[in-house]
Design a protein around this motif. Structure first.
Motif, PDB file in Angstrom:
ATOM      1  N   LEU A   4      -0.379  -5.541  11.248  1.00  0.00           N
ATOM      2  CA  LEU A   4      -0.966  -4.688  11.796  1.00  0.00           C
ATOM      3  C   LEU A   4      -2.057  -4.318  12.155  1.00  0.00           C
ATOM      4  O   LEU A   4      -2.644  -4.364  10.976  1.00  0.00           O
ATOM      5  CB  LEU A   4       0.110  -3.708  10.658  1.00  0.00           C
ATOM      6  N   VAL A   5      -2.148  -3.803  13.454  1.00  0.00           N
ATOM      7  CA  VAL A   5      -3.324  -3.340  13.213  1.00  0.00           C
ATOM      8  C   VAL A   5      -3.858  -1.991  13.953  1.00  0.00           C
ATOM      9  O   VAL A   5      -3.334  -1.490  15.283  1.00  0.00           O
ATOM     10  CB  VAL A   5      -3.818  -3.583  14.660  1.00  0.00           C
ATOM     11  N   GLU A   6      -4.052  -0.857  13.280  1.00  0.00           N
ATOM     12  CA  GLU A   6      -4.848   0.283  13.970  1.00  0.00           C
ATOM     13  C   GLU A   6      -6.146   0.601  14.742  1.00  0.00           C
ATOM     14  O   GLU A   6      -5.934   0.114  14.420  1.00  0.00           O
ATOM     15  CB  GLU A   6      -4.139   1.596  12.245  1.00  0.00           C
ATOM     16  N   SER A   7      -5.345   1.640  15.055  1.00  0.00           N
ATOM     17  CA  SER A   7      -6.492   2.646  16.359  1.00  0.00           C
ATOM     18  C   SER A   7      -6.289   4.096  16.798  1.00  0.00           C
ATOM     19  O   SER A   7      -5.071   4.280  16.801  1.00  0.00           O
ATOM     20  CB  SER A   7      -7.133   1.329  17.281  1.00  0.00           C
ATOM     21  N   GLY A   8      -7.411   4.349  17.242  1.00  0.00           N
ATOM     22  CA  GLY A   8      -7.019   6.023  17.554  1.00  0.00           C
ATOM     23  C   GLY A   8      -7.802   6.701  16.181  1.00  0.00           C
ATOM     24  O   GLY A   8      -7.910   8.236  16.567  1.00  0.00           O
ATOM     25  N   GLY A   9      -8.378   6.793  15.326  1.00  0.00           N
ATOM     26  CA  GLY A   9      -8.400   7.702  14.362  1.00  0.00           C
ATOM     27  C   GLY A   9      -9.856   8.005  15.116  1.00  0.00           C
ATOM     28  O   GLY A   9     -10.826   7.687  15.421  1.00  0.00           O
ATOM     29  N   GLY A  10     -10.337   9.054  14.123  1.00  0.00           N
ATOM     30  CA  GLY A  10     -11.442   9.656  14.795  1.00  0.00           C
ATOM     31  C   GLY A  10     -11.827  10.604  14.523  1.00  0.00           C
ATOM     32  O   GLY A  10     -11.554  11.477  12.803  1.00  0.00           O
ATOM     33  N   SER A  11     -13.105  11.623  15.361  1.00  0.00           N
ATOM     34  CA  SER A  11     -12.724  12.886  14.418  1.00  0.00           C
ATOM     35  C   SER A  11     -12.608  14.213  15.638  1.00  0.00           C
ATOM     36  O   SER A  11     -11.909  14.517  16.403  1.00  0.00           O
ATOM     37  CB  SER A  11     -14.889  12.993  14.158  1.00  0.00           C
ATOM     38  N   ALA A  12     -11.982  15.193  14.247  1.00  0.00           N
ATOM     39  CA  ALA A  12     -11.300  16.567  16.079  1.00  0.00           C
ATOM     40  C   ALA A  12     -11.530  17.979  14.719  1.00  0.00           C
ATOM     41  O   ALA A  12     -12.319  18.299  13.108  1.00  0.00           O
ATOM     42  CB  ALA A  12     -10.483  16.456  15.970  1.00  0.00           C
ATOM     43  N   SER A  21      -2.681   5.187  17.557  1.00  0.00           N
ATOM     44  CA  SER A  21      -1.411   3.142  17.836  1.00  0.00           C
ATOM     45  C   SER A  21      -1.772   2.770  16.800  1.00  0.00           C
ATOM     46  O   SER A  21      -2.830   2.538  16.091  1.00  0.00           O
ATOM     47  CB  SER A  21      -2.146   2.991  18.581  1.00  0.00           C
ATOM     48  N   CYS A  22      -0.364   1.496  16.733  1.00  0.00           N
ATOM     49  CA  CYS A  22       0.026   0.526  16.258  1.00  0.00           C
ATOM     50  C   CYS A  22       0.112  -0.653  16.410  1.00  0.00           C
ATOM     51  O   CYS A  22       1.696  -0.189  16.623  1.00  0.00           O
ATOM     52  CB  CYS A  22       0.425   1.122  14.695  1.00  0.00           C
ATOM     53  N   LYS A  23      -0.357  -1.824  16.595  1.00  0.00           N
ATOM     54  CA  LYS A  23      -0.165  -2.583  16.885  1.00  0.00           C
ATOM     55  C   LYS A  23       0.472  -3.992  16.214  1.00  0.00           C
ATOM     56  O   LYS A  23       0.235  -3.967  15.157  1.00  0.00           O
ATOM     57  CB  LYS A  23      -0.753  -3.263  17.188  1.00  0.00           C
ATOM     58  N   LEU A  24       2.247  -3.858  15.980  1.00  0.00           N
ATOM     59  CA  LEU A  24       2.520  -4.968  15.545  1.00  0.00           C
ATOM     60  C   LEU A  24       3.005  -6.233  15.990  1.00  0.00           C
ATOM     61  O   LEU A  24       2.777  -6.758  17.050  1.00  0.00           O
ATOM     62  CB  LEU A  24       4.041  -4.481  15.437  1.00  0.00           C
ATOM     63  N   SER A  25       2.406  -7.330  14.997  1.00  0.00           N
ATOM     64  CA  SER A  25       2.103  -8.824  15.632  1.00  0.00           C
ATOM     65  C   SER A  25       3.592  -9.249  14.584  1.00  0.00           C
ATOM     66  O   SER A  25       3.247  -9.527  13.287  1.00  0.00           O
ATOM     67  CB  SER A  25       1.112  -9.274  14.988  1.00  0.00           C
ATOM     68  N   GLY A  26       4.928  -9.614  15.340  1.00  0.00           N
ATOM     69  CA  GLY A  26       5.945 -10.068  14.201  1.00  0.00           C
ATOM     70  C   GLY A  26       7.110  -8.918  14.385  1.00  0.00           C
ATOM     71  O   GLY A  26       7.373  -8.792  15.936  1.00  0.00           O
ATOM     72  N   CYS A  92      -0.778   2.227   8.642  1.00  0.00           N
ATOM     73  CA  CYS A  92       0.635   2.047   9.413  1.00  0.00           C
ATOM     74  C   CYS A  92       1.137   1.282   8.628  1.00  0.00           C
ATOM     75  O   CYS A  92       0.627   0.113   8.279  1.00  0.00           O
ATOM     76  CB  CYS A  92       0.034   1.445  10.452  1.00  0.00           C
ATOM     77  N   ALA A  93       1.951   1.239   8.104  1.00  0.00           N
ATOM     78  CA  ALA A  93       2.764   0.780   7.724  1.00  0.00           C
ATOM     79  C   ALA A  93       4.533   0.046   8.302  1.00  0.00           C
ATOM     80  O   ALA A  93       5.305   0.349   9.270  1.00  0.00           O
ATOM     81  CB  ALA A  93       3.423   1.127   6.171  1.00  0.00           C
ATOM     82  N   ALA A  94       4.923  -1.383   7.816  1.00  0.00           N
ATOM     83  CA  ALA A  94       6.218  -1.708   8.475  1.00  0.00           C
ATOM     84  C   ALA A  94       6.634  -2.616   7.527  1.00  0.00           C
ATOM     85  O   ALA A  94       6.181  -3.253   6.016  1.00  0.00           O
ATOM     86  CB  ALA A  94       5.847  -3.171   9.632  1.00  0.00           C
ATOM     87  N   ASP A  95       8.333  -2.594   7.397  1.00  0.00           N
ATOM     88  CA  ASP A  95       9.451  -2.941   6.945  1.00  0.00           C
ATOM     89  C   ASP A  95      11.014  -3.931   7.772  1.00  0.00           C
ATOM     90  O   ASP A  95      10.819  -3.380   8.839  1.00  0.00           O
ATOM     91  CB  ASP A  95       9.965  -2.744   6.018  1.00  0.00           C
ATOM     92  N   GLN A  96      10.831  -4.412   7.544  1.00  0.00           N
ATOM     93  CA  GLN A  96      12.197  -6.112   8.006  1.00  0.00           C
ATOM     94  C   GLN A  96      13.152  -5.680   7.394  1.00  0.00           C
ATOM     95  O   GLN A  96      14.507  -6.221   8.009  1.00  0.00           O
ATOM     96  CB  GLN A  96      11.746  -7.245   7.750  1.00  0.00           C
ATOM     97  N   THR A  97      13.136  -4.190   7.198  1.00  0.00           N
ATOM     98  CA  THR A  97      14.780  -3.583   7.074  1.00  0.00           C
ATOM     99  C   THR A  97      14.992  -2.115   7.148  1.00  0.00           C
ATOM    100  O   THR A  97      13.824  -1.919   7.813  1.00  0.00           O
ATOM    101  CB  THR A  97      15.007  -4.277   5.730  1.00  0.00           C
TER     102      THR A  97
END
Length: 122
Positions: A4-12, A21-26, A92-97
């Motif tokens: 999992l690769v997150e992006s888009g954080g910052g200051s506001a 955003s969180c890109k999933l591989s798998g 970001c987190a992921a589970d296969q169930t």
């Protein structure tokens, strides 16, 4: 192997918006966003299953929206009306169930990203 690769954080500014955003591989059936502020426990922010069922933490309901683009294997967290108390590291987190009652429980997830910092100033 799930990555999992997150992006888009910052200051506001308070009242502003950010989108993570969180890109999933798998392969994963349930994905979620969690956050952890210094000195606090990790808490569930929002989660989404492959069947599009979603759940939100009480503190973000009505302000944050989780969505997914299955073609891109990516989930998003649209954060509106940001508050200073939203400041945290977001994971970001992921589970296969197909999680149900534990959708917002960090211990239910097997795979985690590295996190992206969100800082909201007043």
């Amino acid at each position: 192997q799930v990555q999992l690769v997150e992006s888009g954080g910052g200051s506001a500014q308070a009242g502003g918006t950010l989108r993570l955003s969180c890109k999933l591989s798998g392969v994963a059936y349930t994905m979620g966003w969690f956050r952890q502020a210094p000195g606090k426990e990790r808490e569930g922010v929002a989660a989404i299953r492959s069947d599009d069922y979603t759940d939100y933490g009480d503190s973000v309901k009505g302000r944050f929206t989780i969505s997914q683009d299955k073609r891109k294997n990516t989930i998003y967290l649209q954060m509106n009306v940001l508050l200073p108390e939203d400041t945290a590291m977001y994971y970001c987190a992921a589970d296969q169930t197909a999680l149900s009652a534990s959708l917002l429980s960090p211990s239910a997830y097997d795979y985690w990203g590295q996190g992206t910092q969100v800082t909201v100033s007043s």
